[in-house]
Design an enzyme around this catalytic site. Structure first.
Site, mmCIF file in Angstrom:
data_model
loop_
_atom_site.group_PDB
_atom_site.id
_atom_site.type_symbol
_atom_site.label_atom_id
_atom_site.label_comp_id
_atom_site.label_asym_id
_atom_site.label_seq_id
_atom_site.Cartn_x
_atom_site.Cartn_y
_atom_site.Cartn_z
ATOM 1 N N ARG A 104 -5.424 42.898 -25.221
ATOM 2 C CA ARG A 104 -5.479 43.312 -23.818
ATOM 3 C C ARG A 104 -4.845 42.258 -22.916
ATOM 4 N NH1 ARG A 104 -10.869 44.231 -20.041
ATOM 5 N NH2 ARG A 104 -9.808 45.344 -18.340
ATOM 6 N N HIS B 126 -1.840 42.911 -20.190
ATOM 7 C CA HIS B 126 -1.945 42.560 -18.776
ATOM 8 C C HIS B 126 -0.888 41.539 -18.374
ATOM 9 C CE1 HIS B 126 -6.075 44.192 -17.449
ATOM 10 N NE2 HIS B 126 -5.714 44.839 -18.548
ATOM 11 N N ASN C 56 -8.430 41.656 -13.348
ATOM 12 C CA ASN C 56 -8.423 40.777 -14.523
ATOM 13 C C ASN C 56 -9.724 40.002 -14.716
ATOM 14 O OD1 ASN C 56 -5.812 41.407 -15.409
ATOM 15 N ND2 ASN C 56 -4.869 39.898 -14.043
ATOM 16 N N HIS D 168 -6.444 51.236 -27.742
ATOM 17 C CA HIS D 168 -7.862 51.472 -27.450
ATOM 18 C C HIS D 168 -8.614 51.953 -28.676
ATOM 19 C CE1 HIS D 168 -7.571 51.805 -22.759
ATOM 20 N NE2 HIS D 168 -7.439 50.573 -23.209
#
Length: 412
Positions: free
Chosen positions: A144, A148, A178, A278
């Site tokens: 992740r 980002h 975040n 995911h």
């Protein structure tokens, strides 16, 4: 032979009308020695081409010193051929006109550190494998983190920069979107960077370490192993204000997701494939609680959620209050295994986030969801390619736009 050609050239110039003071034949022969004549003729040939064949181009030269002949004249043709012939003579003073080769920007390469840090992937691998054993959540956390990072300012490790004390401008890391990034992801990169610096000081960027670590965790969790291209520089800009409109959100519509991914050079297929990350990881209640109690202001649950999942989620996530640290898995069937069950879950109305479940209902993405849900090998191959593509978003090259940080949380 060369002397005779030189004299012939001078006479030809006179015949063509170059009789101004600057081109007087005596000046020409006296001012341009034979050993430099070829060098001079090269410049003259360029001027000749410039004036006669490109008359519309701007020039600082005063045309009044010349009487320009018709390019169709036989004398003109003779002179042009003569000069070209002179340029082809093999002589130490007659070198061909050469144009410096344009330097191409360095491209990402799997072997980028082959000489400067050949043991790089083994060093990072020793950290990721240990981290995965100690804290398996490091896998989804680091993957992740990579997502980002790449979606804001490109894959340049700007997500790792810490806000300077007293600075009113917050870094990406401290943006609202975040704040829920788990510390295990940051810790993994810090540990890997420290080890790499001890073996290859000042060589490897934090951006490349993050890309490699994300790949390692995909594989450690049961997913594909793919080659990571390297050569990214660390970014010099990290601003929280640039985060919100560059990241997908839990309630993003498919239209919004397609538009966002397209702005990063990614296709609809890339969107569906990368969403497959995911298959591991967790989300806090606040990202999906609206689906459980008040979907789009209806005061009713989202009808596109399986009743069994709805009941289980309500037990953990009350409408108001509750423990903010409670999380639920994205993939309710195999939450710790990187596989293709995520897509089958969407078909069964078991998607956790509205943005995930929406991929099954939209006709532009539904066929891809169904196809990937039926073939794990196809998903693995597509995911490897999509990660390579995403890993090339906005990469920095050169000191003008990038740096190689010694400490990933601090600019040089």
């Amino acid at each position: 032979m060369l002397s005779q050609l030189g004299n012939t050239l001078v006479l030809s110039l006179v015949q063509l009308g170059f009789t101004g003071v600057d081109y007087h034949p005596l000046w020409l022969r006296q001012s341009v020695p034979l050993k430099n004549f070829c060098t001079w003729s090269k410049h003259f040939y360029i001027l000749h081409y410039y004036f006669f064949l490109c008359p519309k181009l701007p020039t600082p030269i005063d045309y009044t010193i010349m009487s320009v002949p018709s390019p169709s004249s036989s004398s003109f043709v003779f002179t042009c051929l003569l000069i070209i012939f002179l340029l082809t003579l093999s002589s130490s003073d007659c070198q061909p006109i050469s144009t410096p080769a344009k330097r191409l920007p360095r491209q990402l390469s799997v072997s980028y550190y082959a000489k400067s840090c050949p043991q790089l992937e083994q060093l990072i691998g020793s950290i990721t494998s240990q981290q995965f054993k100690e804290a398996p959540v490091s896998a989804p956390a680091t993957i992740r983190l990579f997502f980002h990072d790449c979606f804001v300012e490109g894959c340049d490790a700007s997500i790792l920069i810490a806000t300077n004390s007293g600075n009113k401008i917050l870094a990406e890391k401290d943006a609202e979107d975040n704040k829920d990034l788990r510390t295990e992801g940051f810790d993994t990169i810090t540990r890997a960077k420290t080890l790499v610096e001890s073996k290859c000081p000042g060589v490897v960027s934090c951006a490349d370490i993050l890309a490699i670590a994300a790949r390692d965790f995909v594989h450690l969790a049961g997913g594909p192993y793919y080659q990571v291209k390297k050569g990214r520089w660390d970014g010099k800009i990290s601003m929280a204000s640039r985060v919100p409109y560059n990241l997908p959100h839990a309630n993003s519509t498919v239209d919004q997701l397609i538009k966002l991914f397209s702005s990063k050079g990614l296709t609809v297929q890339d969107l569906v494939v990368l969403s497959g990350a995911h298959t591991i990881g967790f989300a806090r209640c606040k990202y999906f609680v609206g689906r459980l109690y008040d979907y789009k202001g209806t005061m009713q649950p989202d009808p596109a959620i399986d009743p069994r999942l709805l009941k289980a989620l309500k037990m953990s996530c009350p409408h108001v209050g509750g423990n903010a640290d409670i999380v639920a898995p994205f993939d309710v069937t195999t939450p710790f295994l990187f596989d293709h069950a995520y897509y089958a879950n969407l078909e069964g109305k078991l998607g956790l986030l509205a943005s995930d479940q929406g991929l099954f209902w939209d006709p532009r993405t539904k066929p891809l969801v169904q196809s990937l849900g039926q073939d794990k090998a196809k998903f693995f191959q597509a995911f490897s390619e999509a990660m390579d593509k995403m890993g090339s978003i906005g990469v920095k090259r050169g000191r003008r736009h990038g740096e190689t940080r010694t400490v990933c949380s601090m600019h040089m």
